[in-house]
Design a protein around this motif. Structure first.
Motif, PDB file in Angstrom:
ATOM      1  N   ASP A   1      36.181  39.592  22.733  1.00  0.00           N
ATOM      2  CA  ASP A   1      37.101  39.387  21.615  1.00  0.00           C
ATOM      3  C   ASP A   1      37.556  37.943  21.500  1.00  0.00           C
ATOM      4  O   ASP A   1      38.487  37.635  20.765  1.00  0.00           O
ATOM      5  N   GLY A   2      36.912  37.018  22.248  1.00  0.00           N
ATOM      6  CA  GLY A   2      37.248  35.604  22.160  1.00  0.00           C
ATOM      7  C   GLY A   2      38.481  35.204  22.923  1.00  0.00           C
ATOM      8  O   GLY A   2      39.090  34.167  22.633  1.00  0.00           O
ATOM      9  N   SER A   3      38.897  35.990  23.942  1.00  0.00           N
ATOM     10  CA  SER A   3      40.079  35.670  24.752  1.00  0.00           C
ATOM     11  C   SER A   3      39.716  35.781  26.223  1.00  0.00           C
ATOM     12  O   SER A   3      38.573  36.026  26.585  1.00  0.00           O
ATOM     13  N   SER A   4      40.718  35.611  27.082  1.00  0.00           N
ATOM     14  CA  SER A   4      40.560  35.744  28.522  1.00  0.00           C
ATOM     15  C   SER A   4      41.824  36.335  29.122  1.00  0.00           C
ATOM     16  O   SER A   4      42.885  36.349  28.482  1.00  0.00           O
ATOM     17  N   ASP A   5      41.705  36.827  30.351  1.00  0.00           N
ATOM     18  CA  ASP A   5      42.860  37.312  31.124  1.00  0.00           C
ATOM     19  C   ASP A   5      43.015  36.391  32.332  1.00  0.00           C
ATOM     20  O   ASP A   5      42.643  36.735  33.462  1.00  0.00           O
ATOM     21  N   PRO A   6      43.566  35.188  32.143  1.00  0.00           N
ATOM     22  CA  PRO A   6      43.519  34.176  33.205  1.00  0.00           C
ATOM     23  C   PRO A   6      44.598  34.382  34.266  1.00  0.00           C
ATOM     24  O   PRO A   6      45.677  34.910  34.015  1.00  0.00           O
ATOM     25  N   TYR A   7      44.265  33.920  35.460  1.00  0.00           N
ATOM     26  CA  TYR A   7      45.211  33.790  36.551  1.00  0.00           C
ATOM     27  C   TYR A   7      44.752  32.624  37.410  1.00  0.00           C
ATOM     28  O   TYR A   7      43.605  32.183  37.338  1.00  0.00           O
ATOM     29  N   VAL A   8      45.651  32.114  38.254  1.00  0.00           N
ATOM     30  CA  VAL A   8      45.368  30.949  39.096  1.00  0.00           C
ATOM     31  C   VAL A   8      45.352  31.394  40.544  1.00  0.00           C
ATOM     32  O   VAL A   8      46.232  32.148  40.980  1.00  0.00           O
TER      33      VAL A   8
ATOM     34  N   LYS B   1      50.377  35.764  38.588  1.00  0.00           N
ATOM     35  CA  LYS B   1      50.220  36.988  37.795  1.00  0.00           C
ATOM     36  C   LYS B   1      49.125  36.782  36.750  1.00  0.00           C
ATOM     37  O   LYS B   1      48.764  35.643  36.396  1.00  0.00           O
ATOM     38  N   ILE B   2      48.574  37.862  36.241  1.00  0.00           N
ATOM     39  CA  ILE B   2      47.529  37.821  35.216  1.00  0.00           C
ATOM     40  C   ILE B   2      48.184  37.878  33.842  1.00  0.00           C
ATOM     41  O   ILE B   2      49.031  38.734  33.572  1.00  0.00           O
TER      42      ILE B   2
ATOM     43  N   ASP C   1      35.129  38.532  38.735  1.00  0.00           N
ATOM     44  CA  ASP C   1      35.960  37.638  37.940  1.00  0.00           C
ATOM     45  C   ASP C   1      35.191  36.371  37.600  1.00  0.00           C
ATOM     46  O   ASP C   1      34.410  35.850  38.413  1.00  0.00           O
ATOM     47  N   ASP C   2      35.419  35.849  36.381  1.00  0.00           N
ATOM     48  CA  ASP C   2      34.726  34.660  35.902  1.00  0.00           C
ATOM     49  C   ASP C   2      35.517  33.408  36.242  1.00  0.00           C
ATOM     50  O   ASP C   2      36.746  33.364  36.088  1.00  0.00           O
ATOM     51  N   PHE C   3      34.814  32.389  36.680  1.00  0.00           N
ATOM     52  CA  PHE C   3      35.423  31.102  37.041  1.00  0.00           C
ATOM     53  C   PHE C   3      35.642  30.282  35.782  1.00  0.00           C
ATOM     54  O   PHE C   3      34.722  30.073  34.981  1.00  0.00           O
ATOM     55  N   LEU C   4      36.907  29.806  35.568  1.00  0.00           N
ATOM     56  CA  LEU C   4      37.233  29.022  34.376  1.00  0.00           C
ATOM     57  C   LEU C   4      37.426  27.550  34.675  1.00  0.00           C
ATOM     58  O   LEU C   4      37.542  26.748  33.753  1.00  0.00           O
ATOM     59  N   GLY C   5      37.484  27.170  35.955  1.00  0.00           N
ATOM     60  CA  GLY C   5      37.654  25.769  36.315  1.00  0.00           C
ATOM     61  C   GLY C   5      38.643  25.602  37.445  1.00  0.00           C
ATOM     62  O   GLY C   5      39.343  26.543  37.839  1.00  0.00           O
ATOM     63  N   GLY C   6      38.729  24.393  37.954  1.00  0.00           N
ATOM     64  CA  GLY C   6      39.649  24.124  39.040  1.00  0.00           C
ATOM     65  C   GLY C   6      39.684  22.658  39.400  1.00  0.00           C
ATOM     66  O   GLY C   6      38.992  21.832  38.788  1.00  0.00           O
ATOM     67  N   PHE C   7      40.481  22.319  40.388  1.00  0.00           N
ATOM     68  CA  PHE C   7      40.550  20.951  40.892  1.00  0.00           C
ATOM     69  C   PHE C   7      41.199  20.985  42.264  1.00  0.00           C
ATOM     70  O   PHE C   7      41.725  22.012  42.686  1.00  0.00           O
TER      71      PHE C   7
ATOM     72  N   GLU D   1      43.420  23.505  46.928  1.00  0.00           N
ATOM     73  CA  GLU D   1      42.472  23.860  45.868  1.00  0.00           C
ATOM     74  C   GLU D   1      43.129  24.847  44.914  1.00  0.00           C
ATOM     75  O   GLU D   1      43.639  25.884  45.322  1.00  0.00           O
ATOM     76  N   LEU D   2      43.107  24.507  43.610  1.00  0.00           N
ATOM     77  CA  LEU D   2      43.609  25.371  42.550  1.00  0.00           C
ATOM     78  C   LEU D   2      42.456  25.738  41.638  1.00  0.00           C
ATOM     79  O   LEU D   2      41.770  24.853  41.108  1.00  0.00           O
ATOM     80  N   THR D   3      42.227  27.015  41.438  1.00  0.00           N
ATOM     81  CA  THR D   3      41.143  27.478  40.566  1.00  0.00           C
ATOM     82  C   THR D   3      41.699  28.494  39.591  1.00  0.00           C
ATOM     83  O   THR D   3      42.602  29.269  39.920  1.00  0.00           O
ATOM     84  N   VAL D   4      41.138  28.465  38.365  1.00  0.00           N
ATOM     85  CA  VAL D   4      41.549  29.379  37.305  1.00  0.00           C
ATOM     86  C   VAL D   4      40.429  30.393  37.094  1.00  0.00           C
ATOM     87  O   VAL D   4      39.250  30.020  36.994  1.00  0.00           O
ATOM     88  N   TRP D   5      40.810  31.692  37.013  1.00  0.00           N
ATOM     89  CA  TRP D   5      39.831  32.767  36.897  1.00  0.00           C
ATOM     90  C   TRP D   5      40.221  33.696  35.759  1.00  0.00           C
ATOM     91  O   TRP D   5      41.398  33.829  35.392  1.00  0.00           O
ATOM     92  N   ASP D   6      39.168  34.340  35.221  1.00  0.00           N
ATOM     93  CA  ASP D   6      39.368  35.377  34.218  1.00  0.00           C
ATOM     94  C   ASP D   6      39.202  36.732  34.896  1.00  0.00           C
ATOM     95  O   ASP D   6      38.141  37.040  35.452  1.00  0.00           O
TER      96      ASP D   6
END
Length: 926
Positions: free
Chosen positions: A220-227, A239-240, A278-284, A266-271
């Motif tokens: 649907d073009g969105s995500s359910d992100p959490y860190v 929280k998600i 879970d899908d990896f959305l990025g991190g640093f 390390e901080l990573t963002v996931w869907d």
């Protein structure tokens, strides 16, 4: 065996807590043993208040002598210019008739005074028995070191214990003492001095605020992100946020420095994906060496936007995340609500502050009733009133004194009510007909409509129409006067160690006298309280501290036998003669499936009476955590605390000692003891139920343990403790009698002559009698200032009669449930009635012991302010009585004692107010 000589064997093992008498805060102790004209002596232990001898002596016993006493005198050897001299440290006298015929466990004997003027304290460890073996030479036991100046064994449990044979003395009590600690305080202090009683604890704070422009992973073009954050072995997640490419979290994570292993964050963002991975959305990543440090009251570190990166260049990412990272301490304002690495990530196990509900006494004055409608018109009713408030409080009046359709009572029924007043007062007018209770009518009064008062002025009475189910006609009416009394203090604690005496109505409160500050540092050597799934012992400890209506709860430290909290709390002090209670518990609510049925277990409890603390002094001590079990008193570990009582005016603190301990309503309109006790139980239940409704809830078993709800239950151990407290008080009287007997028998001719001279002077000049007495008490108090305790009193296992348990059935009875579940119904009733009567006897003995101990505390400096007031009064009285003729003083005192009731005040006199505020040993009883 007939021809063999009998001998008395005495093993002098050790002494503890001797009186320092060498002028340098220590003693050079040795023992002299006397029996039947035979004398023995131990070696001298230099500079030791807890000496260890471990020497054995044997005395030949004559067949003609069957009685007599063994006397062991402890002396301090000191050198003077004219040679060696000795000072008395105490003595033990053991009747030979009480000596066993074979070796038994060694005992601690309290050292006794030799006369009225002796300053003695401490105990002597001995093993005494008789034997008919061949007489042996005097030998010392194997544990005695050859070099008297070499390292000697120590009987305290925090040091290496001395080697012992199976029957030798074991010393559990030595491990039950309070120890002074030396923590490094002040490093975590901020500019408001909120954290100057605890040690510095460094945390890595990570504030994750929000993200923007994240990649869409769902159809649907969105995500359910959490860190997800990773630093060392610590992993945590936010929280998600459902269906958002610009989520906001605004969460703070605090990772202890001891948990960090590595130099990067390390901080990573996931869907979040429930179906697949879970899908990896990025991190640093952050280099921890470049993280800034922050100390309050500096402004919070502003968060910054960071661009999300892919893993090792694989794939494409988009979006940014707003984050702030800094080094801080527990003084940081973000710490209380942050996720903590040492709490296992459970949000419910963070530190919290709770307040007890505001409690009022509800007074229902049942005056009379009229026009009652009964079924049997030919019989005069014998009605009574049954009143109910809430689910647990039910009170019944007596049967009306006038048997008629218009009965009369004029009786007060008392209840406890809590704000907000959601309950209803339900009154039933009943009479007993045969074996049944017939309801004649009822009234329901919402407590929110009841008038409140703060003094004894009566509120207007009112007639209430009685309702009766199934009766459409008039059932009569009842005359009531109902009020909420705010002039009383509603007791929810035992009066022996209450933490607040203020009335309910705030307009009657006195100004604050000072501030109580408590630093909860750590616990040491805790015992395992439960077993984990992998069969390991574990303890999840947290502290509860209560003073007044304010309760504080530290965070729970998971799976640690030496947890460190370093949390600091403050309370306002309105009365210095109150008690702070600190309890330690094992948290068993980590598993939500069993949280409702699993109870948190107590590990130990500490009480500190504020009046025993010197103003503006920081007390840092490790207190033993003792708990009573069916097998005896057990040490569960130690709790390190820092306590400070601060006051802006010492005169205001001393003035509080002259005020009544309770509000005025308790003296003008007193409640009887039976009412007070039932109301206290009701108040305890209300407080426990209200705190259980908090979020997170404070468990009911925790509140009951802190309030000591079982203090009135029968206990053979407590009864023995109160009995020996009385005997300890009476020892002073016995010492005076022994001193007089020594004077009369001219045991010391010089002392006897001096007493004769003093007696002739007082007879010839009677005006010197009272000045001499008060001056003598002043000098004793001033002299005892040198020997005052440097640490607050603690829970005493020896005083609680838990050091030696003769019959474990006594403890089994103490832990037996109420009602008892081991006998027939009749036996249960009789047994519980016996326990109730015995409990009142126990409390009466405790009250008697409390009065005697308060007299002893006048000159002991246990309460430094009270002793200062008293010896100052003694000095002033000595001077005043010296310049005032004795006959005038005697006449004035007689006239005052016999004054007319019109000239008497309902409030207690100033001396009684002062006496009721003196400390006793009751707050040290487990």
């Amino acid at each position: 065996m007939a021809g063999m000589p009998r001998k008395l064997v005495v093993e002098v093992l050790a002494a503890k807590s001797l009186m320092p008498k060498d002028g340098e805060g220590s003693s050079n102790a040795y023992c002299v043993l006397d029996y039947d004209g035979q004398r023995k002596r131990t070696k001298v232990k230099t500079k030791d208040l807890d000496p260890t001898w471990n020497e054995k002596f044997e005395f030949l016993m004559s067949d003609l002598v069957t009685g007599g006493d063994l006397e062991v005198n402890v002396h301090n050897e000191r050198n003077s210019g004219t040679g060696r001299r000795s000072s008395f440290l105490g003595r033990v006298v053991i009747p030979i008739s009480s000596v066993p015929l074979k070796p038994e466990a060694a005992r601690w004997y309290p050292l006794q005074k030799r006369g009225l003027f002796s300053h003695i304290k401490g105990d002597l460890g001995l093993k005494v028995y008789t034997s008919s073996d061949q007489l042996m030479k005097e030998t010392k036991m194997p544990s005695e070191p050859k070099d008297p100046k070499g390292p000697k064994p120590d009987m305290k449990a925090d040091k290496q214990p001395m080697p012992m044979r199976p029957n030798m003395l074991t010393v559990p009590e030595a491990d039950f003492t309070v120890k002074e600690t030396n923590p490094d305080l002040g490093k975590a202090v901020d500019y408001n001095h909120h954290y100057d009683l605890v040690e510095h604890m460094t945390y890595l704070f990570i504030r994750i605020v929000k993200a923007r422009g994240l990649a869409a992973k769902d159809a649907d073009g969105s995500s359910d992100p959490y860190v997800r954050l990773t630093v060392g072995h610590v992993k945590a997640e936010t929280k998600i946020v459902k269906r958002s490419l610009d989520p906001e979290w605004n969460q703070v994570f605090a990772v202890g420095e001891d948990k960090l292993q590595g130099g990067t964050l390390e901080l990573t963002v996931w869907d979040a994906d429930k179906i697949s991975k879970d899908d990896f959305l990025g991190g640093f990543m952050f280099d921890l060496s470049e993280v800034p440090k922050r100390k309050p009251p500096e402004s919070p570190l502003a968060p910054q936007w960071y661009k999300l990166e892919a893993k090792s260049g694989k794939g494409r990412t988009q979006g940014e995340i707003m984050v702030a990272v800094w080094w801080g301490t527990q003084a940081d304002e973000a710490f209380p609500e942050a996720w903590h690495s040492d709490t296992g990530g459970h949000a419910h196990f963070r530190s919290k502050v709770y307040l007890s509900p505001k409690l009022w006494y509800l007074r229902v004055n049942v005056i009379e009733a009229q026009d009652l409608n009964t079924r049997d018109k030919a019989r005069l009713p014998e009605p009574y009133v049954k009143a109910r408030v809430g689910p647990y409080q039910v009170v019944r009046s007596r049967i009306a004194t006038v048997r008629s359709a218009s009965p009369f009572w004029n009786e007060d029924l008392m209840f406890v009510a809590a704000e907000p007043f959601d309950d209803v007062l339900h009154l039933l007018l009943e009479e007993r007909v045969g074996n049944k209770e017939e309801v004649l009518g009822e009234v329901r009064i919402p407590l929110s409509t009841v008038e409140r008062r703060i003094d004894g002025r009566p509120v207007p009475s009112r007639w209430y129409v009685l309702d009766k189910s199934g009766n459409q006609g008039f059932s009569g009416r009842i005359h009531l006067r109902v009020s909420l009394d705010g002039g009383y203090h509603v007791m929810d604690e035992s009066p022996n160690y209450t933490s607040c005496n203020r009335p309910t109505a705030k307009q009657l409160w006195r100004p604050s006298l000072g501030v109580l500050e408590l630093g909860i540092h750590s616990a040491n050597n805790l015992l395992p309280m439960k077993t984990t799934k992998d069969k390991r012992g574990s303890t999840d400890a947290y502290c509860i501290a209560k003073y007044g209506p304010k309760w504080v709860r530290t965070r729970t430290i998971f799976e640690s036998f030496s947890p460190r909290w370093n949390e600091q709390y403050t309370w306002e002090v309105f009365d210095p003669c109150t008690v702070l209670t600190v309890g330690l518990f094992d948290n068993r609510q980590a598993n939500p499936e069993f949280a409702a049925t699993t109870k948190d277990l107590p590990i130990g409890k500490i009480r500190i009476r504020l009046s025993t603390l010197e103003s503006d002094r920081v007390y840092t001590n490790a207190y033993p955590l003792l708990i009573v079990t069916p097998q005896g008193i057990k040490k569960m570990g130690e709790l390190e605390l820092a306590v400070r009582l601060s006051s802006a005016s010492a005169l205001n603190l001393m003035h509080a000692y002259l005020q009544p301990p309770l509000p005025r309503m308790h003296y003008f309109y007193p409640l009887d003891h039976k009412q007070i006790e039932s109301l206290r139980v009701a108040a305890m239940n209300i407080v426990a139920l209200r705190l259980m409704r908090s979020e997170p809830a404070m468990r009911q078993e925790v509140v009951q343990f802190m309030l000591d709800t079982d203090a009135e239950r029968w206990s053979m151990r407590r009864s023995k403790a109160n009995y020996y407290r009385i005997m300890a008080v009476l020892n002073g009287v016995m010492a005076i009698m022994n001193w007089f007997a020594d004077i009369s028998s001219w045991k010391s001719p010089v002392t006897t002559v001096l007493v004769h001279v003093l007696f002739f002077i007082l007879v010839w000049y009677p005006e010197l009698l009272l000045p001499t007495l008060f001056l003598y008490m002043f000098l004793i108090g001033a002299w005892n200032y040198r020997f005052r305790s440097r640490a607050p009193p603690f829970m005493d296992a020896k005083l609680s009669q838990g050091e030696h348990i003769g019959d474990l059935d006594e403890l089994e009875e103490e832990f037996n449930v109420v009602p008892a579940n081991r006998a027939q119904e009749v036996f249960k009733y009789r047994y519980e009635r016996l326990r109730g009567v015995a409990g009142r006897i126990q409390n009466a003995l405790g009250d008697l012991a409390t009065m005697g101990e308060r007299v002893q505390s006048l000159l002991s400096w246990r309460d430094p302010r009270a002793t200062a007031i008293f010896i100052g009064f003694c000095l002033l009285a000595a001077i005043t009585l010296y310049v005032t003729p004795f006959k005038v003083v005697a006449i004035l005192l007689g006239l005052y004692a016999l004054r007319h009731p019109q000239f008497r005040d309902p409030l207690p006199a100033v001396p009684l107010n002062f006496f009721s505020r003196l400390p006793s040993q009751s707050d040290r009883i487990l």
